[in-house]
Each structure stands twice: as C-alpha cells, then as structure tokens.
Motif scaffolding. Structure first.
Motif, PDB file in Angstrom:
ATOM      1  N   THR A  33       0.896  -1.059  -0.048  1.00 23.62           N
ATOM      2  CA  THR A  33      -0.066  -0.044   0.002  1.00 23.62           C
ATOM      3  C   THR A  33       1.041   1.158  -0.054  1.00 23.62           C
ATOM      4  N   LEU A  34       0.640   1.987  -1.022  1.00 20.58           N
ATOM      5  CA  LEU A  34       1.459   3.265  -1.206  1.00 20.58           C
ATOM      6  C   LEU A  34       0.681   4.335  -0.603  1.00 20.58           C
ATOM      7  N   VAL A  35       1.127   5.069   0.415  1.00 18.80           N
ATOM      8  CA  VAL A  35       0.387   6.098   1.303  1.00 18.80           C
ATOM      9  C   VAL A  35       0.962   7.392   0.881  1.00 18.80           C
ATOM     10  N   TYR A  36       0.267   8.552   0.570  1.00 17.85           N
ATOM     11  CA  TYR A  36       0.624   9.991   0.367  1.00 17.85           C
ATOM     12  C   TYR A  36      -0.069  10.533   1.305  1.00 17.85           C
ATOM     13  N   VAL A  37       0.368  11.321   2.271  1.00 18.96           N
ATOM     14  CA  VAL A  37      -0.256  12.033   3.520  1.00 18.96           C
ATOM     15  C   VAL A  37      -0.074  13.527   2.789  1.00 18.96           C
ATOM     16  N   MET A  86      -4.013  10.223   2.815  1.00 21.62           N
ATOM     17  CA  MET A  86      -4.407  10.541   4.210  1.00 21.62           C
ATOM     18  C   MET A  86      -4.106  11.975   4.326  1.00 21.62           C
ATOM     19  N   TYR A  87      -4.771  12.580   5.501  1.00 20.84           N
ATOM     20  CA  TYR A  87      -4.627  13.861   5.798  1.00 20.84           C
ATOM     21  C   TYR A  87      -4.035  14.232   7.120  1.00 20.84           C
ATOM     22  N   GLY A  88      -3.084  15.123   7.363  1.00 17.89           N
ATOM     23  CA  GLY A  88      -2.519  15.400   8.467  1.00 17.89           C
ATOM     24  C   GLY A  88      -1.155  15.353   8.734  1.00 17.89           C
ATOM     25  N   ALA A  89      -0.159  14.978   9.693  1.00 13.72           N
ATOM     26  CA  ALA A  89       1.132  14.908   9.928  1.00 13.72           C
ATOM     27  C   ALA A  89       1.686  13.772   9.193  1.00 13.72           C
ATOM     28  N   PRO A  90       2.666  13.686   8.414  1.00 19.83           N
ATOM     29  CA  PRO A  90       2.890  12.441   7.880  1.00 19.83           C
ATOM     30  C   PRO A  90       3.307  11.368   8.769  1.00 19.83           C
ATOM     31  N   ALA A  91       4.023  11.409   9.455  1.00 20.56           N
ATOM     32  CA  ALA A  91       4.655  10.377  10.434  1.00 20.56           C
ATOM     33  C   ALA A  91       3.495   9.816  11.317  1.00 20.56           C
ATOM     34  N   GLU A  92       2.644  10.710  11.989  1.00 24.68           N
ATOM     35  CA  GLU A  92       1.529  10.225  12.612  1.00 24.68           C
ATOM     36  C   GLU A  92       0.452   9.492  12.086  1.00 24.68           C
ATOM     37  N   SER A  93       0.090  10.150  10.575  1.00 23.59           N
ATOM     38  CA  SER A  93      -0.740   9.281   9.572  1.00 23.59           C
ATOM     39  C   SER A  93      -0.191   8.209   9.384  1.00 23.59           C
ATOM     40  N   LEU A  94       0.983   8.026   8.919  1.00 32.63           N
ATOM     41  CA  LEU A  94       1.575   6.717   8.626  1.00 32.63           C
ATOM     42  C   LEU A  94       1.522   5.686   9.689  1.00 32.63           C
ATOM     43  N   ALA A  95       1.760   6.049  10.995  1.00 27.40           N
ATOM     44  CA  ALA A  95       1.651   5.477  11.948  1.00 27.40           C
ATOM     45  C   ALA A  95       0.507   4.967  12.313  1.00 27.40           C
ATOM     46  N   GLU A  96      -0.526   5.766  12.078  1.00 26.05           N
ATOM     47  CA  GLU A  96      -2.003   5.474  12.376  1.00 26.05           C
ATOM     48  C   GLU A  96      -2.583   4.456  11.468  1.00 26.05           C
ATOM     49  N   ALA A  97      -2.045   4.390  10.071  1.00 25.89           N
ATOM     50  CA  ALA A  97      -2.440   3.339   9.334  1.00 25.89           C
ATOM     51  C   ALA A  97      -1.735   2.119   9.651  1.00 25.89           C
ATOM     52  N   ALA A  98      -0.530   2.150  10.152  1.00 27.00           N
ATOM     53  CA  ALA A  98       0.351   0.976  10.644  1.00 27.00           C
ATOM     54  C   ALA A  98      -0.393   0.126  11.640  1.00 27.00           C
ATOM     55  N   VAL A  99      -1.258   0.725  12.352  1.00 20.07           N
ATOM     56  CA  VAL A  99      -2.124   0.103  13.329  1.00 20.07           C
ATOM     57  C   VAL A  99      -2.924  -1.125  12.837  1.00 20.07           C
TER      58      VAL A  99
END
Length: 140
Positions: A33-37, A86-99
């Motif tokens: 999954t490619l994620v752009y924040v 996703m929308y928001g801070a990049p690291a926090e958004s990626l971490a949220e998706a990683a849950v």
C-alpha cells in the motif's frame, strides 16, 4: 507477511523506498500500500486567495496523480499494490495506518522533499522510527 505500507511524497528517496518495498512484497507475497499524506497547511487558504475546498481538491488531485504514477512504475507480475491518501502530519498518519492488524512493515525513505521542509517539519523518517506500532525499514 500480509501487507507493507510505504510512504511516498514524490521525492527520489520515497521512490527508492517504494521500489524496495515492492521487491519485499513480491518476495513474501504481501500486498503493498502506497500512502501519500496531504500535510496540514501552514497558512490559512485565504492567504493564497483560495477556499479550503479548492486547496483540498488540488491536494487530493496531486496526491492521486502521484500515487497513480507510482503504481504504474512499480507494476510487475505478482505485485498486489494499492494506494491511500491520508490527511495530517505525515509520520503520525503513517503510524495510524500501521495500526491495522494486517500491516507487518512500514517502509520510508531516509530523506523527504527538501532540506528546508525537513528543517521546519522535522524528519518523517526519524519520527516514524519512534512512534510506529510496527517495524520500520528505512531506505537510503
């Protein structure tokens, strides 16, 4: 391994990270999954003479084009790839998706879009290593 997330931002470093993640995904039969924040705006949209809806529409269009191009570049037999905006801070958004329970690995590039952006926004890579609930592979 079920799924690998990779953060992409249009930089050369993120393209290398996506290629590495794709190679790992094919080898282990994982979905990629490619994620752009889309980051938060530093100034209100009216400072640019635009409405919030116009700015969000432009960011979304840019993100979808960037992700679409990345998916095409990575296309190879045996690779199951999708994308997510996703929308928001990049690291926090990626971490949220990683849950998500099916995510086993997060891959990020070691450098983002530019030195000035890194200086003001901090390093997404460094932040991800500290906050991700899943292992983070940093591509150089």
């Amino acid at each position: 391994m079920k799924r690998i997330l990779v953060g992409v931002d249009g930089s050369e470093a993120s393209a290398k990270a996506a290629r590495l993640a794709a190679d790992i995904a094919v080898r282990f039969g994982a979905r990629l999954t490619l994620v752009y924040v889309v980051p938060r705006m530093l100034l209100p949209p009216d400072a640019y003479g635009l409405t919030i809806a116009e700015v969000e529409k432009e960011h979304r269009a840019y993100a979808e084009k960037l992700l679409g191009d990345a998916v095409v570049k990575l296309d190879e037999p045996g690779l199951d790839v999708d994308s997510l905006v996703m929308y928001g801070a990049p690291a926090e958004s990626l971490a949220e998706a990683a849950v998500a329970p099916d995510v086993d690995l997060v891959v990020v590039g070691s450098r983002g879009r530019g030195a000035v952006a890194r200086m003001f926004l901090g390093s997404v890579c460094d932040r991800m290593v500290h906050i991700s609930p899943k292992p983070v592979l940093v591509s150089h």
